[in-house]
Write a protein that holds these residues in place. Structure first.
Motif, PDB file in Angstrom:
ATOM      1  N   SER A  52       0.818  -1.218   0.000  1.00 42.27           N
ATOM      2  CA  SER A  52       0.000   0.000   0.000  1.00 42.27           C
ATOM      3  C   SER A  52       0.852   1.270   0.000  1.00 42.27           C
ATOM      4  CB  SER A  52      -0.929   0.003   1.209  1.00 42.27           C
ATOM      5  OG  SER A  52      -0.177   0.222   2.373  1.00 42.27           O
ATOM      6  N   LEU A  53       2.165   1.102   0.027  1.00 38.73           N
ATOM      7  CA  LEU A  53       3.057   2.269   0.094  1.00 38.73           C
ATOM      8  C   LEU A  53       3.351   2.801  -1.305  1.00 38.73           C
ATOM      9  CD1 LEU A  53       5.998   1.893   2.625  1.00 38.73           C
ATOM     10  CD2 LEU A  53       4.151   3.556   2.615  1.00 38.73           C
ATOM     11  N   MET A  63       3.913   7.902   0.573  1.00 35.45           N
ATOM     12  CA  MET A  63       2.848   7.826   1.576  1.00 35.45           C
ATOM     13  C   MET A  63       2.119   6.496   1.424  1.00 35.45           C
ATOM     14  SD  MET A  63      -0.123  10.198   0.018  1.00 35.45           S
ATOM     15  CE  MET A  63      -0.354  10.395  -1.731  1.00 35.45           C
ATOM     16  N   SER A  64       1.240   6.228   2.393  1.00 32.06           N
ATOM     17  CA  SER A  64       0.443   5.009   2.340  1.00 32.06           C
ATOM     18  C   SER A  64      -0.913   5.318   1.739  1.00 32.06           C
ATOM     19  CB  SER A  64       0.296   4.468   3.771  1.00 32.06           C
ATOM     20  OG  SER A  64      -0.941   3.826   3.923  1.00 32.06           O
ATOM     21  N   VAL A  65      -1.291   4.562   0.724  1.00 32.98           N
ATOM     22  CA  VAL A  65      -2.598   4.757   0.097  1.00 32.98           C
ATOM     23  C   VAL A  65      -3.431   3.513   0.363  1.00 32.98           C
ATOM     24  CG1 VAL A  65      -3.822   5.160  -2.054  1.00 32.98           C
ATOM     25  CG2 VAL A  65      -1.593   6.188  -1.689  1.00 32.98           C
ATOM     26  N   GLY A  66      -4.539   3.675   1.075  1.00 36.81           N
ATOM     27  CA  GLY A  66      -5.310   2.530   1.538  1.00 36.81           C
ATOM     28  C   GLY A  66      -6.168   1.881   0.471  1.00 36.81           C
ATOM     29  N   LEU A  67      -6.946   2.689  -0.253  1.00 32.74           N
ATOM     30  CA  LEU A  67      -7.957   2.103  -1.121  1.00 32.74           C
ATOM     31  C   LEU A  67      -7.380   1.560  -2.419  1.00 32.74           C
ATOM     32  CD1 LEU A  67     -10.729   4.791  -0.634  1.00 32.74           C
ATOM     33  CD2 LEU A  67     -10.741   2.446   0.221  1.00 32.74           C
ATOM     34  N   PRO A  68      -7.669   0.296  -2.742  1.00 35.10           N
ATOM     35  CA  PRO A  68      -7.126  -0.309  -3.963  1.00 35.10           C
ATOM     36  C   PRO A  68      -7.493   0.459  -5.226  1.00 35.10           C
ATOM     37  CG  PRO A  68      -8.145  -1.961  -2.574  1.00 35.10           C
ATOM     38  CD  PRO A  68      -8.440  -0.655  -1.940  1.00 35.10           C
ATOM     39  N   GLU A  69      -8.712   0.995  -5.283  1.00 32.33           N
ATOM     40  CA  GLU A  69      -9.067   1.702  -6.531  1.00 32.33           C
ATOM     41  C   GLU A  69      -8.267   2.991  -6.705  1.00 32.33           C
ATOM     42  OE1 GLU A  69     -13.130   3.566  -6.256  1.00 32.33           O
ATOM     43  OE2 GLU A  69     -13.323   2.122  -4.630  1.00 32.33           O
ATOM     44  N   MET A  70      -7.952   3.648  -5.579  1.00 29.40           N
ATOM     45  CA  MET A  70      -7.090   4.836  -5.640  1.00 29.40           C
ATOM     46  C   MET A  70      -5.701   4.444  -6.141  1.00 29.40           C
ATOM     47  SD  MET A  70      -8.339   7.716  -4.750  1.00 29.40           S
ATOM     48  CE  MET A  70      -9.753   8.410  -3.946  1.00 29.40           C
ATOM     49  N   ARG A  71      -5.208   3.316  -5.628  1.00 28.26           N
ATOM     50  CA  ARG A  71      -3.882   2.859  -6.052  1.00 28.26           C
ATOM     51  C   ARG A  71      -3.859   2.618  -7.555  1.00 28.26           C
ATOM     52  NH1 ARG A  71      -3.374  -0.136  -0.809  1.00 28.26           N
ATOM     53  NH2 ARG A  71      -4.075  -2.112  -1.682  1.00 28.26           N
ATOM     54  N   ILE A  98     -10.077  14.630  -1.695  1.00 28.56           N
ATOM     55  CA  ILE A  98      -9.163  13.595  -2.195  1.00 28.56           C
ATOM     56  C   ILE A  98      -7.710  13.942  -1.814  1.00 28.56           C
ATOM     57  CG2 ILE A  98      -8.755  12.035  -4.129  1.00 28.56           C
ATOM     58  CD1 ILE A  98     -10.794  13.576  -5.731  1.00 28.56           C
ATOM     59  N   PRO A  99      -7.370  13.778  -0.565  1.00 28.42           N
ATOM     60  CA  PRO A  99      -5.996  14.123  -0.170  1.00 28.42           C
ATOM     61  C   PRO A  99      -4.954  13.204  -0.802  1.00 28.42           C
ATOM     62  CG  PRO A  99      -7.246  13.258   1.705  1.00 28.42           C
ATOM     63  CD  PRO A  99      -8.191  13.353   0.570  1.00 28.42           C
ATOM     64  N   GLU A 100      -5.394  12.056  -1.327  1.00 22.79           N
ATOM     65  CA  GLU A 100      -4.447  11.126  -1.963  1.00 22.79           C
ATOM     66  C   GLU A 100      -3.704  11.783  -3.126  1.00 22.79           C
ATOM     67  OE1 GLU A 100      -7.440  10.217  -1.044  1.00 22.79           O
ATOM     68  OE2 GLU A 100      -7.453   8.176  -0.263  1.00 22.79           O
TER      69      GLU A 100
END
Lengths: 292, 62
Positions: free
Chosen positions: A168-169, A178-186, A234-236
């Motif tokens: 997730s990193l 950073m760490s991105v949690g949601l798979p669709e965001m990744r 959307i801070p990602e």
């Protein structure tokens, strides 16, 4: 009279050239433009008037210059306040360092204008109108070239880098961002993000990149030029610049609207080098010994 | 950036046994539900979802 006119004109010309609109869009507002232009005109008039006054042995003329200096300091405060207020509603912050740099520039340019007017007036007295014209030309060229600050591209190399995930990193090359949690965001980030590595050319540059304010200026400029997909919720997609703690290189991650690596590199390269961030450890003996 | 303290606003998990404490905890039945809950919470709170990679998502405002 010709003396004063020559000095004032030279000063106003300098101010106009320095006020050119650029990508920072500041002062891109017509009213900001007018207020700076008028202050520049007043500064040049003051500088130009001082010379004939001094020739009449009227030494109190210098007091007026001091008074003007006081006013210009006020400009710096006003600029700072304005920019700080605007900052609150910005998604990609300029950062305090950048704001301070802009405010300082506005103050300094008025001194520059006053100096140009003063020296041109002296030239007009000593060498006539052609002498004044020549001197004004030299001073304007000096202001334009010398007072244009350095850019990131002068002290660093900017090269394309790969955006990838360690689980997730989010990483750019070997630097964790950073760490991105949601798979669709990744997935979206993998598809649409761009990354570059900013490699300092020497230890001075490395120390400059260490400054968070300088890095904020870089992300701000990149986001401004490339567009950014960031939104309030959307801070990602916040563009981030993180340092590799071992080498001092900085990795930049951005979700641009225009996915174009060449222009991203150009955008990073043209970020102004902030005066407050610019440090020179290599000027000290300890710094030279430490570098190998 | 770094001006406000970062704060865990909520935790979403499929495994009840791994979380406890004074944070809102949302229990999901499936991976799919977990992701959906996390996304909704993050959107509502203007915050970001992070993954602890042990089945727990948590939401942080940066």
């Amino acid at each position: 009279m010709a003396v004063i006119l020559a000095g004032t004109l030279a000063g106003i010309l300098t101010r106009m050239l320095l006020l050119k609109l650029d990508y920072r869009q500041y002062p891109g507002y017509p009213h900001g433009y007018i207020s700076h232009f008028s202050l520049g005109a007043i500064a040049s008039a003051l500088g130009a008037v001082a010379v004939p006054a001094l020739m009449n042995k009227d030494f109190t003329a210098f007091t007026f210059l001091a008074l003007a200096a006081q006013q210009f300091r006020e400009i710096r405060n006003i600029e700072r306040q304005t920019l700080e207020n605007l900052e609150e509603t910005r998604l990609e912050k300029r950062g305090k360092d950048y704001i301070e740099g802009i405010a300082r520039t506005f103050e300094a340019r008025n001194y520059l204008v006053m100096g140009t007017a003063f020296i041109t007036s002296i030239a007009a007295v000593l060498a006539g109108i052609w002498g004044a014209a020549a001197m004004a030309l030299i001073l304007i060229l000096f202001s334009k070239n010398f007072m244009t600050g350095k850019k990131i591209g002068d002290i660093c190399e900017v090269i394309p880098a790969e955006v990838h995930f360690k689980n997730s990193l989010l990483c750019v090359n070997e630097v964790d961002i950073m760490s991105v949690g949601l798979p669709e965001m990744r997935e979206k980030i993998k598809r649409e993000a761009l990354g570059v590595m900013i490699k300092p050319k020497d230890d001075n540059a490395r120390a400059t990149l260490h400054d968070m304010g300088q890095r904020m200026a870089i992300t701000h400029t990149a986001a401004l030029i490339m567009g950014s997909k960031k939104e309030v919720d959307i801070p990602e997609f916040t563009p981030l610049a993180r340092k590799n703690p071992d080498t001092g290189e900085v990795a930049l991650y951005i979700m641009p609207i225009e996915k174009d690596m060449t222009s991203l590199i150009m955008a990073v390269q043209r970020t102004p080098l902030l005066e407050s961030a610019s440090v020179k450890p290599l000027k000290t003996q300890a710094g030279r010994i430490a570098s190998d | 950036m770094g001006e406000e303290a970062k704060q865990i606003l909520a935790v979403i998990t499929t495994d009840k046994s791994k979380v406890t404490g004074a944070v809102p905890i949302f229990i999901a039945d499936s991976e799919e539900e977990k992701q959906k809950t996390a996304l909704f919470l993050a959107k509502t709170l203007d915050a970001m979802v992070h993954d602890l990679e042990n089945g727990i998502y948590f939401i942080v405002r940066h």
